[in-house]
Design a protein around this motif. Structure first.
Motif: not given
Ligand code: ZN
Ligand code: KG4
Length: 336
Positions: A301, A112, A137, A116
């Motif tokens: 996201d 993840h 984040s 980003h």
């Molecule tokens: Zn995120």
């Protein structure tokens, strides 16, 4: 090359179709189904509720993409496998592994955080290596040196709360709702950033680590002692402290590592004050360094960024077996 990308690591169900044209990425579709209205009722994300909502949303979103049943218009499937909430991650992984197996297409596992970082490849120009990335984040605050695709070196990280978490907690203290970042940054527009001198923990420490929990506590104490202060002033002063710390540490890393580019990514990269302050400071102090931020739609996201990261894995034949792939809530950037 067209990639179907799936992201369900937290509370947004997202599916995207990504292709590549003239060395640029084309986001053909990026669908995001937000659960924020539901989690607002609880003041934060409830993992089991999030997973159930992902399970409800993922099939309707997939149908919206109008992929033929045999998957013939897709060349590969990509999915976020971690870090994140394990019940949420499992929904995306189950969907991606099933499709990859049924369609006999390559399957790519994406971290993840890597997703980003690669949201910056959706900006107008592709970043040039080496890059220093400030990844901010709801769960992470990290400075990363990226020497090439897939090569990550941690320079520093938060020792307690993440920057986004600090925004969320301060918004909760002020009774403003969830997620806190967008609400605080909007309120801050009408506040004075010099109204309250909040502390800047670890701003001048010799390392590249961060700490935001003391700042959040300072806001809590301030509210107790000054209950009638304007929330706008508290928001502006708090935001200024966070931006000041993040920008100072990033500049220090740029000074030491002399990168060609600086990347700003993660949900907090939606913050206009942070985007602009980092841009201004960099162009004043290091005008030769390129600055990349994701377009606003790809800051929080989304699956488009997962598809972009997957493209570079595909180039190196980094595939995974759909029969053995599992979600890993603690996946680190170096372990892919
Ligand atoms: Zn995120
Ligand atoms: O990357 P993201 O969507 O999810 C995680 O991977 O955590 O980031 C969500 C975080 C939340 O903490 C949210 O408050 C923060 O990003 N955020 C912002 C802004 N928009 C979202 N923080 C500051 N200013 C914003 N405009």
């Amino acid at each position: 090359m067209r990639i179907l990308a799936i992201e369900t690591s937290c509370d947004d169900t997202s599916l995207a179709l990504i292709s590549r044209k003239d060395k640029m990425f084309v986001v053909e579709k990026n669908l995001v189904s937000s659960q924020v209205d539901t989690h607002t009722l609880y003041g934060g994300v409830v993992p089991e509720v999030a997973a159930r909502m992902h399970a409800e949303q993922i099939a309707p979103l997939l149908y919206t993409l109008e992929i033929p049943q045999d998957g013939s218009t897709i060349d590969a499937v990509a999915v976020t496998t971690g870090p994140g909430l394990v019940p949420s991650l499992r929904v995306g992984v189950a969907c991606a592994t099933t499709l990859a197996k049924a369609w006999q297409k390559p399957l790519v596992a994406v971290n993840h955080l890597e997703g980003h970082l690669y949201s910056c490849w959706l900006s107008e120009k592709s970043p040039v290596f080496p890059c220093i990335a400030l990844l901010v984040s709801g769960g992470h605050t990290e400075l990363i040196l990226m020497k090439d695709h897939g090569f990550y070196e941690y320079l520093g990280r938060t020792r307690d709360d993440a920057a986004g978490e600090a925004f969320d907690k301060v918004a909760k203290l002020l009774g403003l709702g969830y997620p806190g970042g967008p609400i605080i940054s909007k309120k801050a527009l009408n506040g004075r950033k010099d109204a309250i001198a909040f502390p800047r923990p670890m701003k001048d420490s010799v390392d590249f680590d961060f700490s935001f929990s003391g700042l959040k506590t300072a806001v809590a104490y301030h509210l107790k002692d000054h209950p009638d202060d304007r929330p706008e002033d508290i928001c502006a002063s708090f935001q200024d402290a966070v931006v000041d710390i993040l920008v100072s540490k990033t500049l220090k890393a740029v000074e030491k590592y002399q990168p060609a580019s600086v990347l700003l990514a993660g949900g907090v990269s939606a913050n206009n004050s942070l985007r602009e302050t980092l841009k201004q400071t960099l162009s004043n102090c290091f005008p030769q360094v390129h600055y990349h931020i994701p377009p606003f739609a790809y800051t929080t996201d989304n699956a488009a960024m997962v598809g972009v990261a997957a493209f570079f894995h595909l180039q190196k034949n980094n595939f995974v077996d759909p029969l053995t792939l599992v979600a890993d809530p603690n996946l680190s950037l170096s372990s892919l």
